[in-house]
Design a protein around this motif. Structure first.
Motif, PDB file in Angstrom:
ATOM      1  N   UNK A  32       0.846  -1.188   0.000  1.00 46.12           N
ATOM      2  CA  UNK A  32       0.000   0.000   0.000  1.00 46.12           C
ATOM      3  C   UNK A  32       0.886   1.244   0.000  1.00 46.12           C
ATOM      4  N   UNK A  33       0.600   2.176  -0.869  1.00 46.34           N
ATOM      5  CA  UNK A  33       1.372   3.408  -1.074  1.00 46.34           C
ATOM      6  C   UNK A  33       2.780   3.144  -1.602  1.00 46.34           C
ATOM      7  N   UNK A  34       3.057   1.903  -2.000  1.00 45.42           N
ATOM      8  CA  UNK A  34       4.368   1.567  -2.543  1.00 45.42           C
ATOM      9  C   UNK A  34       4.476   1.907  -4.013  1.00 45.42           C
ATOM     10  N   UNK A  35       5.655   1.652  -4.573  1.00 44.81           N
ATOM     11  CA  UNK A  35       5.916   1.978  -5.968  1.00 44.81           C
ATOM     12  C   UNK A  35       5.810   0.792  -6.914  1.00 44.81           C
ATOM     13  N   UNK A  36       5.933  -0.435  -6.399  1.00 44.18           N
ATOM     14  CA  UNK A  36       5.989  -1.587  -7.290  1.00 44.18           C
ATOM     15  C   UNK A  36       4.779  -2.498  -7.142  1.00 44.18           C
ATOM     16  N   UNK A  37       4.082  -2.696  -8.258  1.00 48.46           N
ATOM     17  CA  UNK A  37       2.992  -3.662  -8.283  1.00 48.46           C
ATOM     18  C   UNK A  37       3.607  -5.044  -8.481  1.00 48.46           C
ATOM     19  N   UNK A  74      -4.100  -4.170  -1.872  1.00 51.50           N
ATOM     20  CA  UNK A  74      -4.505  -3.483  -3.093  1.00 51.50           C
ATOM     21  C   UNK A  74      -3.830  -2.115  -3.051  1.00 51.50           C
ATOM     22  N   UNK A  75      -3.128  -1.783  -4.118  1.00 51.24           N
ATOM     23  CA  UNK A  75      -2.381  -0.520  -4.155  1.00 51.24           C
ATOM     24  C   UNK A  75      -2.826   0.395  -5.293  1.00 51.24           C
ATOM     25  N   UNK A  76      -3.813  -0.044  -6.039  1.00 56.74           N
ATOM     26  CA  UNK A  76      -4.281   0.801  -7.123  1.00 56.74           C
ATOM     27  C   UNK A  76      -5.269   0.093  -8.015  1.00 56.74           C
ATOM     28  N   UNK A  77      -5.728   0.839  -8.994  1.00 56.39           N
ATOM     29  CA  UNK A  77      -6.716   0.358  -9.948  1.00 56.39           C
ATOM     30  C   UNK A  77      -6.271   0.788 -11.338  1.00 56.39           C
TER      31      UNK A  77
END
Length: 148
Positions: A32-37, A74-77
């Motif tokens: 979460x709030x990280x840079x790498x998916x 979940x870190x994004x959509x």
């Protein structure tokens, strides 16, 4: 900044292309709030629309549980714009409720998909670089979101 492996990038773009003529969508998983998916989870567009996307809450819950099982969040959509630029629409901004997420848009308007990512906090849109190591020329977009 958002980092995607070449395989995740290609899977994401492939999913958006397979959703045509409707918008396609999915979730990014990592820190979460990280840079790498580290994973993506393609989802169904519950709205079945070329103008908007909607992820079914039950499907989102399933992805959240799968992410937790991976020790991630979940870190994004991501979703596609079928006829417009890879820039958040007013509807996209209104749906952007988590300030820690990456909001990725894949424009399918032109010959080659264009991928761009944003943070959206309190309605303020800020573009961030998308880094995809080992993405060969002609395979999509560079860190700026412009076609290679």
């Amino acid at each position: 900044m958002l980092r995607l492996s070449r395989d995740l990038y290609l899977e994401m773009v492939g999913h958006t292309l397979s959703g045509l003529p409707d918008e396609a969508c999915g979730l990014l998983v990592g820190s979460y709030s990280g840079e790498e998916a580290t994973h993506i989870f393609p989802t169904k567009n519950a709205a079945a629309s070329a103008l908007i996307y909607e992820i079914d809450p039950r499907e989102m819950l399933g992805v959240d549980r799968a992410a937790q099982a991976l020790g991630a969040d979940i870190m994004g959509v991501f979703h596609s714009h079928t006829h417009t630029d890879a820039y958040p629409s007013p509807t996209d901004v209104a749906q952007a409720l988590d300030p820690g997420w990456h909001y990725v848009l894949v424009s399918l308007r032109d010959t080659h998909p264009v991928v761009r990512s944003y943070s959206i906090v309190d309605g303020v849109i800020t573009e961030e670089p998308v880094v995809v190591p080992d993405l060969g020329a002609g395979s999509g977009t560079g860190a700026s979101g412009r076609p290679l």
